[in-house]
Design an enzyme around this catalytic site. Structure first.
Site, mmCIF file in Angstrom:
data_model
loop_
_atom_site.group_PDB
_atom_site.id
_atom_site.type_symbol
_atom_site.label_atom_id
_atom_site.label_comp_id
_atom_site.label_asym_id
_atom_site.label_seq_id
_atom_site.Cartn_x
_atom_site.Cartn_y
_atom_site.Cartn_z
ATOM 1 N N TYR A 154 53.702 -86.944 -15.040
ATOM 2 C CA TYR A 154 54.787 -88.290 -14.775
ATOM 3 C C TYR A 154 56.184 -87.614 -15.375
ATOM 4 O O TYR A 154 57.185 -87.583 -14.919
ATOM 5 C CB TYR A 154 54.579 -89.302 -15.491
ATOM 6 N N VAL A 187 60.107 -100.773 -20.143
ATOM 7 C CA VAL A 187 60.277 -101.917 -19.469
ATOM 8 C C VAL A 187 59.222 -102.737 -18.928
ATOM 9 O O VAL A 187 58.408 -102.171 -18.302
ATOM 10 C CB VAL A 187 61.175 -101.681 -18.163
HETATM 11 P P1 NDP Z 1 57.098 -101.659 -10.560
HETATM 12 O O1 NDP Z 1 55.803 -100.986 -10.472
HETATM 13 O O2 NDP Z 1 57.319 -102.948 -10.859
HETATM 14 O O3 NDP Z 1 57.892 -101.446 -9.379
HETATM 15 C C1 NDP Z 1 57.708 -99.952 -8.513
HETATM 16 C C2 NDP Z 1 58.355 -100.292 -7.326
HETATM 17 O O4 NDP Z 1 58.282 -98.803 -6.491
HETATM 18 C C3 NDP Z 1 57.660 -101.144 -6.365
HETATM 19 O O5 NDP Z 1 58.638 -101.989 -5.403
HETATM 20 C C4 NDP Z 1 57.037 -100.358 -5.343
HETATM 21 O O6 NDP Z 1 56.792 -101.283 -4.017
HETATM 22 C C5 NDP Z 1 57.965 -99.225 -5.048
HETATM 23 N N1 NDP Z 1 56.917 -97.945 -4.766
HETATM 24 C C6 NDP Z 1 56.013 -97.395 -5.262
HETATM 25 N N2 NDP Z 1 55.592 -96.536 -4.567
HETATM 26 C C7 NDP Z 1 56.215 -96.573 -3.423
HETATM 27 C C8 NDP Z 1 55.785 -95.876 -2.286
HETATM 28 N N3 NDP Z 1 54.945 -94.997 -1.858
HETATM 29 N N4 NDP Z 1 56.976 -96.190 -1.100
HETATM 30 C C9 NDP Z 1 57.907 -97.224 -1.255
HETATM 31 N N5 NDP Z 1 58.005 -97.878 -2.517
HETATM 32 C C10 NDP Z 1 57.216 -97.571 -3.547
HETATM 33 O O7 NDP Z 1 57.870 -100.700 -11.561
HETATM 34 P P2 NDP Z 1 59.279 -100.656 -12.231
HETATM 35 O O8 NDP Z 1 60.007 -101.695 -11.735
HETATM 36 O O9 NDP Z 1 59.139 -100.599 -13.839
HETATM 37 O O10 NDP Z 1 59.552 -99.075 -11.613
HETATM 38 C C11 NDP Z 1 60.851 -98.745 -10.927
HETATM 39 C C12 NDP Z 1 61.168 -97.433 -11.511
HETATM 40 O O11 NDP Z 1 61.703 -97.339 -12.647
HETATM 41 C C13 NDP Z 1 60.196 -96.333 -11.344
HETATM 42 O O12 NDP Z 1 60.795 -95.140 -10.713
HETATM 43 C C14 NDP Z 1 59.927 -96.186 -12.622
HETATM 44 O O13 NDP Z 1 59.185 -94.828 -12.848
HETATM 45 C C15 NDP Z 1 60.917 -96.412 -13.582
HETATM 46 N N6 NDP Z 1 60.893 -96.637 -14.720
HETATM 47 C C16 NDP Z 1 60.148 -97.675 -15.362
HETATM 48 C C17 NDP Z 1 60.051 -97.868 -16.644
HETATM 49 C C18 NDP Z 1 58.965 -99.016 -17.075
HETATM 50 O O14 NDP Z 1 58.862 -98.810 -18.420
HETATM 51 N N7 NDP Z 1 58.782 -99.746 -16.532
HETATM 52 C C19 NDP Z 1 60.734 -97.043 -17.758
HETATM 53 C C20 NDP Z 1 61.463 -95.784 -17.080
HETATM 54 C C21 NDP Z 1 61.831 -95.581 -15.540
HETATM 55 P P3 NDP Z 1 55.645 -101.199 -3.052
HETATM 56 O O15 NDP Z 1 54.357 -101.037 -4.144
HETATM 57 O O16 NDP Z 1 55.762 -102.481 -2.546
HETATM 58 O O17 NDP Z 1 55.367 -100.032 -2.307
HETATM 59 C C1 8X3 Z 2 58.527 -95.176 -18.259
HETATM 60 C C2 8X3 Z 2 58.511 -95.243 -19.769
HETATM 61 O O1 8X3 Z 2 57.820 -93.989 -21.698
HETATM 62 O O2 8X3 Z 2 56.416 -95.039 -20.549
HETATM 63 O O3 8X3 Z 2 59.217 -94.116 -17.337
HETATM 64 O O4 8X3 Z 2 57.294 -92.967 -19.894
HETATM 65 S S1 8X3 Z 2 57.599 -94.285 -20.366
#
Ligand code: NDP
Ligand code: 8X3
Length: 254
Positions: A154, A187
């Site tokens: 990751y 988050v």
């Molecule tokens: P969620 O799991 O709530 O949302 C992830 C989204 O990505 C969903 O809408 C999902 O849609 C979409 N997705 C995943 N795989 C695919 C695919 N193969 N094709 C199309 N869409 C896809 O997580 P977050 O909102 O937290 O994550 C959003 C971003 O933020 C990510 O890039 C994550 O790495 C990043 N992030 C999150 C953090 C956290 O702590 N939550 C911290 C730092 C970064 P569906 O399943 O419908 O395809």
């Molecule tokens: C999501 C934040 O710290 O879990 O990207 O990798 S952490």
């Protein structure tokens, strides 16, 4: 002011959905994407009825270059002008020492977080270049700034996002395209549930004893960067809960 158009990947949950809601509140015309069509349809209906904005929902798997190409080429001509691209779709799959990792998890992360982001940017950037303006916001992570134990692949995928952000900023410089990277810490979304293969208790433990960021906190940050005047580019944001110093240190109260 002419209505702006934003494409948000991964709008079916978490940060992407919160961003779609906030953008719609601000009158932005939206293209929302994800794989779960029922959620896309429900969100489109909500955005149209509550905020009276036009919305196109595109259901595709961002890991497939053919699906990405077909989705963007299939947009009506009046939608082939995209002002803002939010590269948000992504996930972590699994957690633990590298030798115990699963190749299908690695592929899922690299194909989504890195290659998917590349496929969609490849299709949308030319539409911005044609307009000589645009804004690309990559959702990276603090995991793309510091490697932490158990994060390995990751981390690698988000370091790649960081590198692509820097590359886009140089490559798109002559075209007036702004490029921003937003790097959140914890988050609370579906992120941890996905990472731990649906184990709700493991997901809950990630946020135990502290107040994580909400998806709305990140949406606010994204709206802030895209709503600056066009000569202002905010390059890089590192954002954590107050109780999290970095990828290693969090302060938890039991
Ligand atoms: P969620 O799991 O709530 O949302 C992830 C989204 O990505 C969903 O809408 C999902 O849609 C979409 N997705 C995943 N795989 C695919 C695919 N193969 N094709 C199309 N869409 C896809 O997580 P977050 O909102 O937290 O994550 C959003 C971003 O933020 C990510 O890039 C994550 O790495 C990043 N992030 C999150 C953090 C956290 O702590 N939550 C911290 C730092 C970064 P569906 O399943 O419908 O395809
Ligand atoms: C999501 C934040 O710290 O879990 O990207 O990798 S952490």
């Amino acid at each position: 002011m002419t209505t702006k158009t934003a494409l948000i990947t991964g709008a079916t949950s978490g940060i992407g959905m919160a961003t779609a809601l906030l953008f719609a509140q601000n009158g932005i015309r939206l293209i929302i994407t994800g794989r779960r069509n029922d959620r896309l349809i429900a969100l489109k209906q909500q955005l149209e009825s509550e905020y009276h904005v036009e919305v196109i929902a595109l259901c595709f798997d961002i890991r497939s270059n053919a699906e990405v190409e077909a989705a963007i080429k299939g947009l009506p001509e009046t939608w082939q002008k995209i002002d803002i691209l939010i590269n948000n779709a992504g996930l972590a799959a699994g957690f633990g020492s590298f030798e115990k990792g699963k190749p299908d998890h690695w592929e899922q992360m690299i194909d989504t977080n890195v290659k998917g982001l590349m496929y969609i940017t490849r299709m949308v950037a030319p539409l911005m270049i044609e307009q000589m303006q645009g804004h690309i916001v990559n959702i990276g992570s603090i995991a793309g700034k510091e490697v932490y134990p158990g994060g390995n692949v990751y981390n690698a995928s988000k370091f790649a996002v960081d590198a692509l952000t820097k590359a886009f900023r140089m490559d798109f410089l002559p075209y007036g395209i702004r490029v921003t990277s937003i790097n959140p810490g914890m988050v609370e979304t579906e992120f941890s549930l996905v990472r731990f293969d649906g184990d709700a208790q493991a997901a809950k433990n990630v946020y135990k004893g502290l107040q994580p960021l909400s998806a709305a906190d990140i949406a606010d940050t994204i709206w802030f960067v895209v709503s600056r005047p066009s000569h202002v580019n905010i390059g890089d944001i590192y954002i954590t809960p107050t109780a999290q110093a970095n990828a290693y240190f969090s302060h938890r109260v039991e």
